[in-house]
Design a protein around this motif. Structure first.
Motif, PDB file in Angstrom:
ATOM      1  N   VAL A 217       0.834  -1.209   0.000  1.00  0.00           N
ATOM      2  CA  VAL A 217       0.000   0.000   0.000  1.00  0.00           C
ATOM      3  C   VAL A 217       0.869   1.259   0.000  1.00  0.00           C
ATOM      4  O   VAL A 217       0.551   2.239  -0.668  1.00  0.00           O
ATOM      5  CB  VAL A 217      -0.941   0.002   1.233  1.00  0.00           C
ATOM      6  CG1 VAL A 217      -1.620   1.341   1.418  1.00  0.00           C
ATOM      7  CG2 VAL A 217      -1.966  -1.115   1.102  1.00  0.00           C
TER       8      VAL A 217
ATOM      9  N   ASP B   8      -5.288   4.888   2.465  1.00  0.00           N
ATOM     10  CA  ASP B   8      -4.217   3.905   2.650  1.00  0.00           C
ATOM     11  C   ASP B   8      -4.689   2.788   3.569  1.00  0.00           C
ATOM     12  O   ASP B   8      -4.438   1.610   3.306  1.00  0.00           O
ATOM     13  CB  ASP B   8      -2.965   4.567   3.238  1.00  0.00           C
ATOM     14  CG  ASP B   8      -2.311   5.542   2.276  1.00  0.00           C
ATOM     15  OD1 ASP B   8      -2.307   5.285   1.053  1.00  0.00           O
ATOM     16  OD2 ASP B   8      -1.794   6.565   2.762  1.00  0.00           O
TER      17      ASP B   8
ATOM     18  N   ASN C 193      -7.098   0.588   1.763  1.00  0.00           N
ATOM     19  CA  ASN C 193      -6.359  -0.292   0.852  1.00  0.00           C
ATOM     20  C   ASN C 193      -5.644  -1.411   1.604  1.00  0.00           C
ATOM     21  O   ASN C 193      -5.511  -2.517   1.083  1.00  0.00           O
ATOM     22  CB  ASN C 193      -5.389   0.515   0.001  1.00  0.00           C
ATOM     23  CG  ASN C 193      -6.099   1.318  -1.059  1.00  0.00           C
ATOM     24  OD1 ASN C 193      -7.146   0.911  -1.564  1.00  0.00           O
ATOM     25  ND2 ASN C 193      -5.556   2.477  -1.394  1.00  0.00           N
TER      26      ASN C 193
ATOM     27  N   ILE D  36      -8.380  -3.949   2.263  1.00  0.00           N
ATOM     28  CA  ILE D  36      -8.699  -4.634   1.005  1.00  0.00           C
ATOM     29  C   ILE D  36      -7.595  -5.633   0.651  1.00  0.00           C
ATOM     30  O   ILE D  36      -7.868  -6.772   0.250  1.00  0.00           O
ATOM     31  CB  ILE D  36      -8.904  -3.604  -0.126  1.00  0.00           C
ATOM     32  CG1 ILE D  36     -10.184  -2.809   0.122  1.00  0.00           C
ATOM     33  CG2 ILE D  36      -8.941  -4.290  -1.492  1.00  0.00           C
ATOM     34  CD1 ILE D  36     -10.340  -1.585  -0.771  1.00  0.00           C
ATOM     35  N   GLY D  37      -6.355  -5.231   0.825  1.00  0.00           N
ATOM     36  CA  GLY D  37      -5.236  -6.124   0.548  1.00  0.00           C
ATOM     37  C   GLY D  37      -5.230  -7.342   1.453  1.00  0.00           C
ATOM     38  O   GLY D  37      -4.950  -8.467   1.004  1.00  0.00           O
TER      39      GLY D  37
END
Length: 82
Positions: free
Chosen positions: A17, A42, A45, A48-49
């Protein structure tokens, strides 16, 4: 997954990220936003990652659990198979 594996996963995902922080030490209990000046996108993300990496459903209401390394590891450790 073991605690060490989860910790490594969170760190790798965080570096994906925000690649500019790769190699920096991550304080387990200090918020990512304060350590690295990350913003809410961030952190989103990151969640999500981690979802993609683990296939774990992470409800939006649980996003506050991903503000520090220790909290992220604790959340994932409680929900992933050992």
């Amino acid at each position: 997954m073991t605690e060490a594996e989860i910790t490594d996963l969170v760190k790798r995902t965080l570096y994906d990220v925000a690649p500019e922080i790769e190699g920096e030490e991550i304080e387990p209990d200090e918020p990512f936003t304060e350590q690295f000046e990350l913003d809410s996108m961030d952190l989103l993300n990151l969640v999500i990652g981690l979802h993609k990496a683990t296939d774990l459903d992470i409800p939006e209401a649980d996003n506050p659990h991903f503000t520090t390394l220790a909290a992220s590891v604790s959340y994932l450790q409680a929900r992933l198979p050992a």
